[in-house]
Design a protein around this motif. Structure first.
Motif, mmCIF file in Angstrom:
data_model
loop_
_atom_site.group_PDB
_atom_site.id
_atom_site.type_symbol
_atom_site.label_atom_id
_atom_site.label_comp_id
_atom_site.label_asym_id
_atom_site.label_seq_id
_atom_site.Cartn_x
_atom_site.Cartn_y
_atom_site.Cartn_z
ATOM 1 N N LEU A 88 0.855 -1.184 0.000
ATOM 2 C CA LEU A 88 0.000 0.000 0.000
ATOM 3 C C LEU A 88 0.895 1.239 0.000
ATOM 4 C CD1 LEU A 88 -2.267 -1.218 2.945
ATOM 5 C CD2 LEU A 88 -2.909 -1.285 0.527
ATOM 6 N N HIS A 89 0.322 2.376 -0.392
ATOM 7 C CA HIS A 89 1.094 3.622 -0.407
ATOM 8 C C HIS A 89 0.250 4.756 0.134
ATOM 9 C CE1 HIS A 89 4.491 2.121 -2.749
ATOM 10 N NE2 HIS A 89 3.595 1.336 -3.317
ATOM 11 N N ASN A 90 0.943 5.837 0.537
ATOM 12 C CA ASN A 90 0.137 7.001 0.893
ATOM 13 C C ASN A 90 -0.282 7.715 -0.379
ATOM 14 O OD1 ASN A 90 2.854 7.926 0.560
ATOM 15 N ND2 ASN A 90 2.263 9.867 1.485
ATOM 16 N N LYS A 91 -1.476 8.260 -0.353
ATOM 17 C CA LYS A 91 -2.036 8.952 -1.501
ATOM 18 C C LYS A 91 -1.297 10.272 -1.667
ATOM 19 C CE LYS A 91 -6.640 9.709 -3.337
ATOM 20 N NZ LYS A 91 -8.061 9.425 -3.118
ATOM 21 N N ALA A 92 -0.859 10.559 -2.877
ATOM 22 C CA ALA A 92 -0.100 11.792 -3.072
ATOM 23 C C ALA A 92 -1.019 13.003 -2.904
ATOM 24 C CB ALA A 92 0.509 11.803 -4.468
ATOM 25 N N PRO A 93 -0.639 13.942 -2.025
ATOM 26 C CA PRO A 93 -1.463 15.136 -1.873
ATOM 27 C C PRO A 93 -1.362 16.023 -3.114
ATOM 28 C CG PRO A 93 0.425 15.189 -0.387
ATOM 29 C CD PRO A 93 0.540 13.936 -1.183
ATOM 30 N N VAL A 94 -2.334 16.887 -3.292
ATOM 31 C CA VAL A 94 -2.377 17.775 -4.454
ATOM 32 C C VAL A 94 -2.037 19.187 -3.994
ATOM 33 C CG1 VAL A 94 -3.849 18.560 -6.347
ATOM 34 C CG2 VAL A 94 -4.223 16.302 -5.334
ATOM 35 N N TRP A 95 -1.250 19.888 -4.777
ATOM 36 C CA TRP A 95 -0.878 21.260 -4.421
ATOM 37 C C TRP A 95 -2.088 22.175 -4.585
ATOM 38 C CZ3 TRP A 95 2.780 23.616 -1.852
ATOM 39 C CH2 TRP A 95 2.913 25.013 -1.966
ATOM 40 N N ASN A 96 -2.352 22.990 -3.573
ATOM 41 C CA ASN A 96 -3.480 23.915 -3.613
ATOM 42 C C ASN A 96 -2.926 25.342 -3.638
ATOM 43 O OD1 ASN A 96 -5.438 25.787 -2.744
ATOM 44 N ND2 ASN A 96 -6.635 24.170 -1.797
#
Length: 258
Positions: free
Chosen positions: A177-185
């Motif tokens: 499993l992996h951490n979900k890549a955050p999106v730049w805001n």
């Protein structure tokens, strides 16, 4: 659904029922002489009853980071019958392994039935900036059998554990499993994830764990809601001990992971 907790030890190691998100809260207690350095972490169900589930604390006098996990908030000793699991790290503090309360392989009985199971491994990747950007986590857990039970993984030595299997790409009966890549805001000038209201404070420690084949199914999420309070929600196939230990690893203060 109402979540019943009759037996803490059983509940702690039992995978979440399919289709049910188990919502929990982690509180960090830094009060007292050495708690600044060795806080105690408590896990409760995040419902009206606030049922206590697990407590965890870093062991002192250990060269590497070593956390004990107990089903008794007042007894965090290795020898007690309340000891349910432990989390240990490598020297760098970038790789962690989670065990249940079985014994070391060198104290095995004849049929190996008392040997500890590996429940999970967590790998933190350093990026070029050290850890200034979003963290990258890989979580390795045992696979599930046809009855939705965890496949027992009882390594006989260090070369047979979850981390070695993953490094050698031997992924039979193992899930990555992996951490979900955050999106730049642009508005907030920060990396963000959608926690659907369960997380209110920005923190490098906030994360969601997903499987590559279905990034919308959140296996686990963790994030800050106050200075010393965090929400931790987990789903099948994780159990409370696995999820809590993964959360504890994210608190670990090695520079490589800050």
């Amino acid at each position: 659904p109402i979540i019943e907790v009759d037996n803490l030890a059983e509940f702690g190691l039992q995978p979440a029922p399919q289709g049910v998100t188990i919502k929990c809260r982690v509180t960090r207690d830094k009060k007292g002489m050495d708690r600044g350095l060795y806080p105690t972490y408590y896990l409760h169900l995040d419902n009206d009853k606030k049922v206590f589930l697990l407590a965890g604390r870093k062991r002192k006098k250990s060269k590497t980071s070593n956390y004990l996990i107990s089903i008794d908030p007042t007894d965090l000793s290795r020898g007690g019958e309340n000891f349910i699991g432990k989390l240990g790290s490598n020297l760098m503090g970038t790789k962690f392994t989670v065990f249940d309360n079985g014994v070391n392989p060198d104290r095995a009985n004849a049929d190996w039935s008392n040997v500890r199971q590996e429940l999970s491994a967590v790998v933190y990747e350093t990026n070029v900036l050290g850890f200034k950007g979003p963290r990258k986590m890989t979580v390795i857990i045992p696979g599930m059998n046809a009855n939705n039970e965890r496949v027992p993984i009882r390594p006989r030595n260090d070369n047979d554990g979850l981390l070695m299997r993953w490094q050698n790409k031997n992924m039979d009966k193992v899930i990555e499993l992996h951490n979900k890549a955050p999106v730049w805001n642009d508005e907030t000038q920060s990396y963000v994830l959608n926690f659907h209201g369960r997380v209110t404070h920005a923190s490098v420690k906030n994360f969601q764990i997903v499987h590559g084949s279905d990034p919308d199914y959140i296996v686990m999420q963790f994030g800050r809601v106050a200075d010393d309070a965090f929400t931790m929600d987990y789903n099948y196939p994780l159990c409370a001990v696995q999820a809590f230990a993964i959360a504890l690893s994210s608190f670990d203060g090695k520079l490589a992971c800050e």
